[in-house]
Design a protein around this motif. Structure first.
Motif, PDB file in Angstrom:
ATOM      1  N   VAL A 174      -3.219  25.056   5.749  1.00 13.16           N
ATOM      2  CA  VAL A 174      -2.496  24.690   6.972  1.00 13.16           C
ATOM      3  C   VAL A 174      -1.817  25.929   7.569  1.00 13.16           C
ATOM      4  O   VAL A 174      -1.860  26.159   8.785  1.00 13.16           O
ATOM      5  CB  VAL A 174      -1.464  23.573   6.673  1.00 13.16           C
ATOM      6  CG1 VAL A 174      -0.543  23.347   7.862  1.00 13.16           C
ATOM      7  CG2 VAL A 174      -2.173  22.285   6.306  1.00 13.16           C
ATOM      8  N   CYS A 175      -1.228  26.755   6.716  1.00 13.89           N
ATOM      9  CA  CYS A 175      -0.576  27.987   7.174  1.00 13.89           C
ATOM     10  C   CYS A 175      -1.587  28.889   7.892  1.00 13.89           C
ATOM     11  O   CYS A 175      -1.310  29.413   8.969  1.00 13.89           O
ATOM     12  CB  CYS A 175      -0.030  28.773   5.990  1.00 13.89           C
ATOM     13  SG  CYS A 175       1.612  28.301   5.529  1.00 13.89           S
ATOM     14  N   ASP A 176      -2.747  29.072   7.278  1.00 14.33           N
ATOM     15  CA  ASP A 176      -3.746  29.965   7.863  1.00 14.33           C
ATOM     16  C   ASP A 176      -4.204  29.454   9.214  1.00 14.33           C
ATOM     17  O   ASP A 176      -4.394  30.210  10.159  1.00 14.33           O
ATOM     18  CB  ASP A 176      -4.964  30.080   6.927  1.00 14.33           C
ATOM     19  CG  ASP A 176      -4.586  30.817   5.650  1.00 14.33           C
ATOM     20  OD1 ASP A 176      -3.502  31.440   5.628  1.00 14.33           O
ATOM     21  OD2 ASP A 176      -5.357  30.742   4.671  1.00 14.33           O
ATOM     22  N   ARG A 177      -4.404  28.150   9.298  1.00 13.65           N
ATOM     23  CA  ARG A 177      -4.953  27.583  10.516  1.00 13.65           C
ATOM     24  C   ARG A 177      -3.922  27.452  11.633  1.00 13.65           C
ATOM     25  O   ARG A 177      -4.218  27.734  12.779  1.00 13.65           O
ATOM     26  CB  ARG A 177      -5.535  26.211  10.222  1.00 13.65           C
ATOM     27  CG  ARG A 177      -7.042  26.259  10.270  1.00 13.65           C
ATOM     28  CD  ARG A 177      -7.617  24.879  10.220  1.00 13.65           C
ATOM     29  NE  ARG A 177      -8.564  24.847   9.116  1.00 13.65           N
ATOM     30  CZ  ARG A 177      -9.016  23.755   8.547  1.00 13.65           C
ATOM     31  NH1 ARG A 177      -8.576  22.586   8.950  1.00 13.65           N
ATOM     32  NH2 ARG A 177      -9.880  23.824   7.582  1.00 13.65           N
ATOM     33  N   TYR A 178      -2.735  26.975  11.275  1.00 11.91           N
ATOM     34  CA  TYR A 178      -1.755  26.619  12.330  1.00 11.91           C
ATOM     35  C   TYR A 178      -0.447  27.387  12.216  1.00 11.91           C
ATOM     36  O   TYR A 178       0.433  27.226  13.053  1.00 11.91           O
ATOM     37  CB  TYR A 178      -1.431  25.118  12.262  1.00 11.91           C
ATOM     38  CG  TYR A 178      -2.635  24.220  12.232  1.00 11.91           C
ATOM     39  CD1 TYR A 178      -3.296  23.859  13.412  1.00 11.91           C
ATOM     40  CD2 TYR A 178      -3.109  23.717  11.026  1.00 11.91           C
ATOM     41  CE1 TYR A 178      -4.399  23.021  13.377  1.00 11.91           C
ATOM     42  CE2 TYR A 178      -4.212  22.882  10.988  1.00 11.91           C
ATOM     43  CZ  TYR A 178      -4.862  22.540  12.159  1.00 11.91           C
ATOM     44  OH  TYR A 178      -5.949  21.714  12.125  1.00 11.91           O
ATOM     45  N   GLY A 179      -0.309  28.152  11.163  1.00  7.04           N
ATOM     46  CA  GLY A 179       0.980  28.827  10.951  1.00  7.04           C
ATOM     47  C   GLY A 179       1.895  27.969  10.103  1.00  7.04           C
ATOM     48  O   GLY A 179       1.740  26.746  10.060  1.00  7.04           O
ATOM     49  N   PRO A 180       2.857  28.620   9.437  1.00  8.94           N
ATOM     50  CA  PRO A 180       3.759  27.869   8.541  1.00  8.94           C
ATOM     51  C   PRO A 180       4.592  26.838   9.280  1.00  8.94           C
ATOM     52  O   PRO A 180       5.061  25.866   8.672  1.00  8.94           O
ATOM     53  CB  PRO A 180       4.635  28.971   7.933  1.00  8.94           C
ATOM     54  CG  PRO A 180       4.522  30.142   8.838  1.00  8.94           C
ATOM     55  CD  PRO A 180       3.159  30.068   9.459  1.00  8.94           C
ATOM     56  N   GLU A 181       4.769  27.016  10.593  1.00 10.18           N
ATOM     57  CA  GLU A 181       5.574  26.056  11.368  1.00 10.18           C
ATOM     58  C   GLU A 181       4.968  24.661  11.344  1.00 10.18           C
ATOM     59  O   GLU A 181       5.654  23.685  11.643  1.00 10.18           O
ATOM     60  CB  GLU A 181       5.717  26.509  12.828  1.00 10.18           C
ATOM     61  CG  GLU A 181       6.491  27.792  13.015  1.00 10.18           C
ATOM     62  CD  GLU A 181       5.636  29.045  12.835  1.00 10.18           C
ATOM     63  OE1 GLU A 181       4.420  28.918  12.561  1.00 10.18           O
ATOM     64  OE2 GLU A 181       6.177  30.162  12.950  1.00 10.18           O
ATOM     65  N   ALA A 182       3.666  24.584  11.033  1.00 13.04           N
ATOM     66  CA  ALA A 182       3.006  23.275  11.025  1.00 13.04           C
ATOM     67  C   ALA A 182       3.307  22.482   9.760  1.00 13.04           C
ATOM     68  O   ALA A 182       2.781  21.389   9.562  1.00 13.04           O
ATOM     69  CB  ALA A 182       1.499  23.456  11.184  1.00 13.04           C
ATOM     70  N   ILE A 183       4.137  23.061   8.881  1.00 14.62           N
ATOM     71  CA  ILE A 183       4.537  22.325   7.674  1.00 14.62           C
ATOM     72  C   ILE A 183       5.977  21.850   7.838  1.00 14.62           C
ATOM     73  O   ILE A 183       6.862  22.655   8.123  1.00 14.62           O
ATOM     74  CB  ILE A 183       4.440  23.220   6.419  1.00 14.62           C
ATOM     75  CG1 ILE A 183       3.013  23.771   6.268  1.00 14.62           C
ATOM     76  CG2 ILE A 183       4.864  22.443   5.166  1.00 14.62           C
ATOM     77  CD1 ILE A 183       2.863  24.821   5.181  1.00 14.62           C
ATOM     78  N   ALA A 184       6.191  20.546   7.684  1.00 15.14           N
ATOM     79  CA  ALA A 184       7.564  20.019   7.714  1.00 15.14           C
ATOM     80  C   ALA A 184       8.034  19.790   6.290  1.00 15.14           C
ATOM     81  O   ALA A 184       7.262  19.327   5.447  1.00 15.14           O
ATOM     82  CB  ALA A 184       7.605  18.706   8.486  1.00 15.14           C
ATOM     83  N   VAL A 185       9.283  20.139   6.027  1.00 17.31           N
ATOM     84  CA  VAL A 185       9.880  19.879   4.718  1.00 17.31           C
ATOM     85  C   VAL A 185      11.072  18.964   4.936  1.00 17.31           C
ATOM     86  O   VAL A 185      11.921  19.243   5.788  1.00 17.31           O
ATOM     87  CB  VAL A 185      10.356  21.188   4.048  1.00 17.31           C
ATOM     88  CG1 VAL A 185      11.028  20.890   2.703  1.00 17.31           C
ATOM     89  CG2 VAL A 185       9.197  22.150   3.854  1.00 17.31           C
ATOM     90  N   SER A 186      11.119  17.848   4.215  1.00 12.84           N
ATOM     91  CA  SER A 186      12.274  16.957   4.387  1.00 12.84           C
ATOM     92  C   SER A 186      12.784  16.508   3.036  1.00 12.84           C
ATOM     93  O   SER A 186      12.035  16.360   2.088  1.00 12.84           O
ATOM     94  CB  SER A 186      11.892  15.744   5.243  1.00 12.84           C
ATOM     95  OG  SER A 186      10.934  14.957   4.579  1.00 12.84           O
ATOM     96  N   SER A 187      14.085  16.305   2.988  1.00 12.41           N
ATOM     97  CA  SER A 187      14.691  15.880   1.729  1.00 12.41           C
ATOM     98  C   SER A 187      15.926  15.049   2.019  1.00 12.41           C
ATOM     99  O   SER A 187      16.586  15.237   3.033  1.00 12.41           O
ATOM    100  CB  SER A 187      15.097  17.105   0.905  1.00 12.41           C
ATOM    101  OG  SER A 187      15.840  16.729  -0.223  1.00 12.41           O
TER     102      SER A 187
END
Ligand code: SF4
Ligand code: SF4
Ligand code: SF4
Ligand code: SF4
Lengths: 756, 192
Positions: A130-143
């Protein structure tokens, strides 16, 4: 005496027909029973809700009994039903004790047990993709918030995404944002010493927060306090109050503004306090002039006479009088001005840093500064250099009005449009830690769609929660009874620290979240950003300057330092100065009022906030704006907390499930008669986004135009075998609506009901 | 001096939170769906034009004249010198005569130990260790008070001699040792 082995064996025999999901404790071929050493008492911290009460776990052979830690005085050595049921979570055959990966479509319940190494490789491979394709911004982290979130959030920073979310916008964010804007910091309530308490639906006797609940009880026990509750239903809080006003849902703001109106009009406010500490009073007063009690009573169904009388009584009790800012509380899209309005009452009463009023936590930095010496140890902040800087802004910052909310944990629900509509840009992967958006974010269908649209989802949880059921990989986290954690700051009127520590051996193949996120980073070749060896190393780094703090905390569980201090109480300041000869000199009033600092643009309390004008035009002054929460043919639908469950997390826990398996819908008998509904009937409730089945509970304790249900029930995933389908799913009925500025998910809507 | 153990439930303070039920369950190793004590939040009732709940503790009343003992054909129920009624699980044959005889529903068939059982004031668990009963230990509202009523320095003694208490009337002169403080909230409320 039963050993744990017998207990589990008998426990599962009762549920002989249950087929356990792969990876759960019940599905393990042989039950995993570690030898628990005989330990008498270990002090730790509860995690059955977010209050984090200090607990003492008594262990007799392999049997645990959980009670409160007596060292934490304001908690009184007490725990609630959830807190004392911790061992039921620990031993629940339904809990997840092995990593699993999904083998069928999302939500199909098809899983395969895997080893940790394989899980990490899968996660690293997919997140890297996902990072390679869209950049790390495309990952959401929630807690969920609390100590464990720090590791998940750190993981987010390490991979370089700005899109890190706490559960705040689905629960308490409103008052936090309002406090930040007005005071620059959050406030605590001195309920115990108060003589007059206004409560706008903050049900402290059911949504238990132990030290606040006990503070309120103590005040009531002394008999010197008057408690006035505004709430559409007769909660236990309303029952125990001196006055209960069955206010129309979502209209609390009208009462709040009218109270300020009277306090100003009748010159009942604390003028010298306002003069010294407040900026923007004139703008505020001009705005309040239009909100008379007569105007308010039309809107909210509380009589003008009552509002006027309450304002006068409040002023007479000031400064030992307060208005409670509430908790999980988004009643209206105008939440921001409602919470600001509540704080404004406190400001007018001049109760800041006064007994029976509101105050700021005295963390060691401030406390030691006032004492003129290091009387309380401080924790080192663990800095990690060289973290990547995100290229894109957060998805919830597309609208500048959410600047404060973004800092306070973000708009959790903004993940949904980002996944479904790529707005403002695409989110393709989701890392969730102990978070259950399928229950807590509104409009469940859209949350499900968003999860289905993801390229990859990882969940870290103790159960296969309703949300984890849609993940690709679910990582079993150790329960709080099986893990050590970093030291937490629990300062109130004086500095205090608490430590969660393991009280029993780990059951099954679970790991604590600090380890999970560190190892996930290792697998992504980012492990150097987690420079601590393990949690003990982390704790030692926290206490580098006070090495004796850690062993002391291990023993006591909770430690407080110094004596209680409220900065504007001359008595307390005098005592403080006696105690600490190097203490700062007091002001001419004999207090530390002159030391009060507010980290706002003006350095004062901002009753109006000019800086808000730039990010949200028209919002600088507190004002009333009409809202439509339901259609004329509909009933208001409101929810609340129960003393037996925490939001969306505990419904499947044995015993707690038994004590409250579902959430019958409260309906006034007259309303029920209109729809030919009898007590105990099955009913269908319909909103603009969903339809749910429930059971009717007829009660006089609710307004005729309103229905109520406890939140967190009606799970739609088979994995939560007990809770599945029990009760009505509130999130499936609430449309997606976000309050201005605070970014919170609105929890009031309109519904129609009929007999099923 | 004989000890007389009593339990007081203050309905004024009780918030119906069930911490007592849950703590009892875990301390006395009951099945997840069985309880020795529970709190029934009844109502709301309209009192003087205001709505109020009533918080009723439901458990064995610890009778001084227990119907259960008289009903048991196997002598499986005993009353100690300090007045506490407790069930001997080894002797119990599960005939349920006690359950039928008890006017309060205070005893029940405990699936975990395969015998009848009651709230025994934690005599065999925590009190034997010199601790307070589990429910009393955790109650967030301090609504439960336990102790020896014959000890003039005990809190229960002070309470019973200064606060108005009542016993639930259960049809015959059974003399419960579970005392209750009735809710005063309606009369204490300021008139609006
Ligand atoms: S309020 Fe109850 S669940 Fe929450 S931390 Fe305290 S004891 Fe635990
Ligand atoms: S724990 Fe105390 S307050 Fe809670 S229900 Fe039991 S007696 Fe009442
Ligand atoms: S309440 Fe019932 S079980 Fe308890 S002592 Fe009396 S008769 Fe026996
Ligand atoms: S006294 Fe002991 S046995 Fe009786 S209800 Fe309380 S905890 Fe249970």
């Amino acid at each position: 005496m039963l050993s744990r082995r017998d207990f589990l064996a008998k426990g599962s025999a009762f549920c002989a027909i249950t087929i356990y999901a792969p990876g759960t404790l019940g599905a393990q071929s042989q039950l995993l029973t570690p030898a628990t050493p005989f330990v008498k008492e270990i002090n730790s911290i509860c995690e059955m809700c977010s209050t984090r009460c200090p607990i003492t776990v008594e262990s007799r052979q392999d049997k645990l009994f959980i009670r409160g830690n007596l060292n934490a005085k304001s908690f009184g050595g007490k725990v609630c039903a959830r807190g004392t049921s911790g061992s039921k979570l620990l031993n629940d055959p339904h809990r997840l004790v092995k990593p699993i990966k999904r083998t069928g479509p999302r939500g199909s319940g098809m899983w395969q047990e895997i080893e940790w190494e394989e899980a990490y490789q899968l996660i690293a491979h997919n997140l890297n993709q996902v990072c390679d394709r869209y950049g790390p911004e495309a990952i959401a982290v929630s807690s969920k918030s609390g100590s464990l979130s720090s590791h998940a959030f750190h993981f987010g920073k390490v991979i370089g995404t700005p899109n890190i979310f706490s559960h705040g916008s689905t629960c308490p964010i409103s008052y936090a944002v309002a406090a930040k804007v007005m005071f620059g910091n959050e406030l605590k309530l001195d309920l115990e010493n108060s003589k007059y308490i206004l409560n706008f639906g903050h049900n402290l006797f059911e949504g238990i927060n132990m030290s606040m609940t006990r503070g309120l009880l103590a005040a009531q026990e002394k008999g010197a306090v008057k408690v006035v509750v505004f709430e559409p239903r007769l909660s236990v809080m309303a029952d125990k109050a001196d006055e209960w006003h069955a206010i129309k849902p979502g209209t609390d703001i009208a009462v709040v503004l009218a109270l300020s109106h009277v306090l100003i009009e009748e010159q009942l406010y604390d003028k010298s306090f306002v003069q010294q500490h407040v900026s923007g009073f004139e703008g505020f007063a001009t705005s309040m002039a239009q909100y008379s009690p007569e105007w308010a009573s039309e809107i909210c169904d509380v009589s003008a006479g009552d509002i006027r009388r309450i304002a006068r009584e409040l002023a007479a009790a000031a400064p030992a009088a307060l208005a409670d800012h509430g908790h999980r509380c988004t009643f209206t899209p105008e939440e921001f001005d409602l919470r600001r309005g509540i704080y404004a009452i406190n400001v007018l009463l001049g109760n800041i840093e006064r007994k029976g009023g509101v105050y700021f936590a005295k963390k060691s930095k401030l406390y030691n500064k006032l004492a003129g010496e290091a009387v309380a140890p401080s924790l080192e902040k663990i800095k990690v250099d060289g973290l990547p800087t995100p290229v894109l802004p957060r998805i919830d910052l597309a609208e500048p009005q959410f600047k404060y909310a973004a800092r306070a944990g973000g708009l959790y629900q903004s993940i949904i449009p980002a996944a479904l509509l790529q707005q403002p840009y695409a989110i393709k992967a989701w890392v969730m830690s102990r978070s259950n958006p399928m229950q807590t974010v509104t409009d469940r269908t859209q949350v499900q769609n968003a999860l289905e649209a993801m390229d990859f989802v990882v969940a870290c949880d103790v159960y296969i929660s309703e949300s984890a059921a849609y993940a690709d990989v679910v990582l079993p986290e150790s329960t709080y009874l099986e893990r050590d954690e970093e030291i937490g700051d629990m300062s109130s009127k004086n500095p205090a620290y608490a430590l969660r520590q393991r009280v029993t051996e780990t059951i099954g193949d679970t790991r604590p979240s600090w380890q999970i996120f560190k190892e996930m980073a290792d697998a992504m070749a980012l492990g150097h950003h987690f420079p601590w060896q393990d949690i003990v190393d982390y704790q030692q780094r926290q206490t580098a300057n006070n090495p004796e703090l850690l062993p002391q905390l291990r023993k006591e569980g909770f430690l407080s330092f110094g004596i209680p201090l409220l900065m504007r109480e001359p008595d307390m300041v005098a005592k403080f100065r006696q105690h600490y000869p190097n203490a700062q000199p007091p002001s001419e009033r004999g207090d530390y009022g002159n030391q009060l600092q507010f980290s706002t643009p003006s350095g004062k309390i901002e009753l109006t906030s000019p800086s808000l004008e730039e990010i949200a035009p028209g919002r600088s002054v507190i004002s009333y704006r009409p809202v439509t929460l339901k259609q004329p043919n509909e009933l208001y639908f409101i929810q609340g907390k129960s003393a037996l469950h925490t939001n969306a997390a505990t419904q499947n826990i044995p015993l707690l499930f038994d004590l409250q398996p579902d959430n019958p819908v409260w309906i006034h008998p007259d309303t029920a008669a209109e729809f030919r509904i009898n007590d105990g009937d099955s009913i269908t409730m319909t909103s603009q986004v969903g339809e749910e089945q429930g059971t009717a509970k007829l009660t006089l304790g609710i307004r005729k135009d309103t229905v109520f249900a406890h939140m967190g029930f009606g799970s739609k995933n088979q994995e939560l075998t007990r809770a599945f389908g029990k009760g009505l799913h509130c999130g499936a009925l609430l449309p997606d609506a976000t309050a201005a500025i605070t970014g919170s998910n609105v929890h009031t809507t309109g519904v129609t009901i009929r007999r099923a | 001096m004989n000890e007389k153990f009593v339990l007081i439930h203050d309905e004024n303070r009780c918030i119906g939170c069930h911490a007592c039920t849950a703590a009892c369950n875990s301390a006395n190793e009951l099945a997840d769906h069985q309880n020795r004590a529970s709190i029934d939040v009844k109502g709301p009732y309209l009192i003087d034009g205001e709505l109020h709940y009533r918080y009723l503790r439901v458990s064995c009343e610890q009778c001084d004249r227990p119907a259960c003992i008289r009903a048991c054909p196997y002598g499986a129920i005993s009353q100690t010198i300090d007045g506490v009624v407790s069930f001997n699980h080894d002797r119990c044959k599960g005939c349920l005569m006690c359950v039928a005889a008890c006017p309060t529903g205070g005893c029940f068939y405990n699936k975990q130990v395969k015998a009848t059982d009651n709230c025994d004031f934690c005599m065999k668990s925590r009190v034997a260790e010199g601790l307070q009963p589990a429910c009393v230990t955790v109650c967030p509202a301090d609504a439960l008070i336990f102790g020896n009523a014959n000890d003039p320095n005990s809190e229960v003694h002070k309470h019973l001699s200064t606060v108005l208490t009542y016993n639930r009337s259960i049809g015959y002169d059974n003399k419960p040792k579970l005392y209750r403080v009735a809710s005063q909230v309606a009369s204490e409320r300021s008139r609006v």
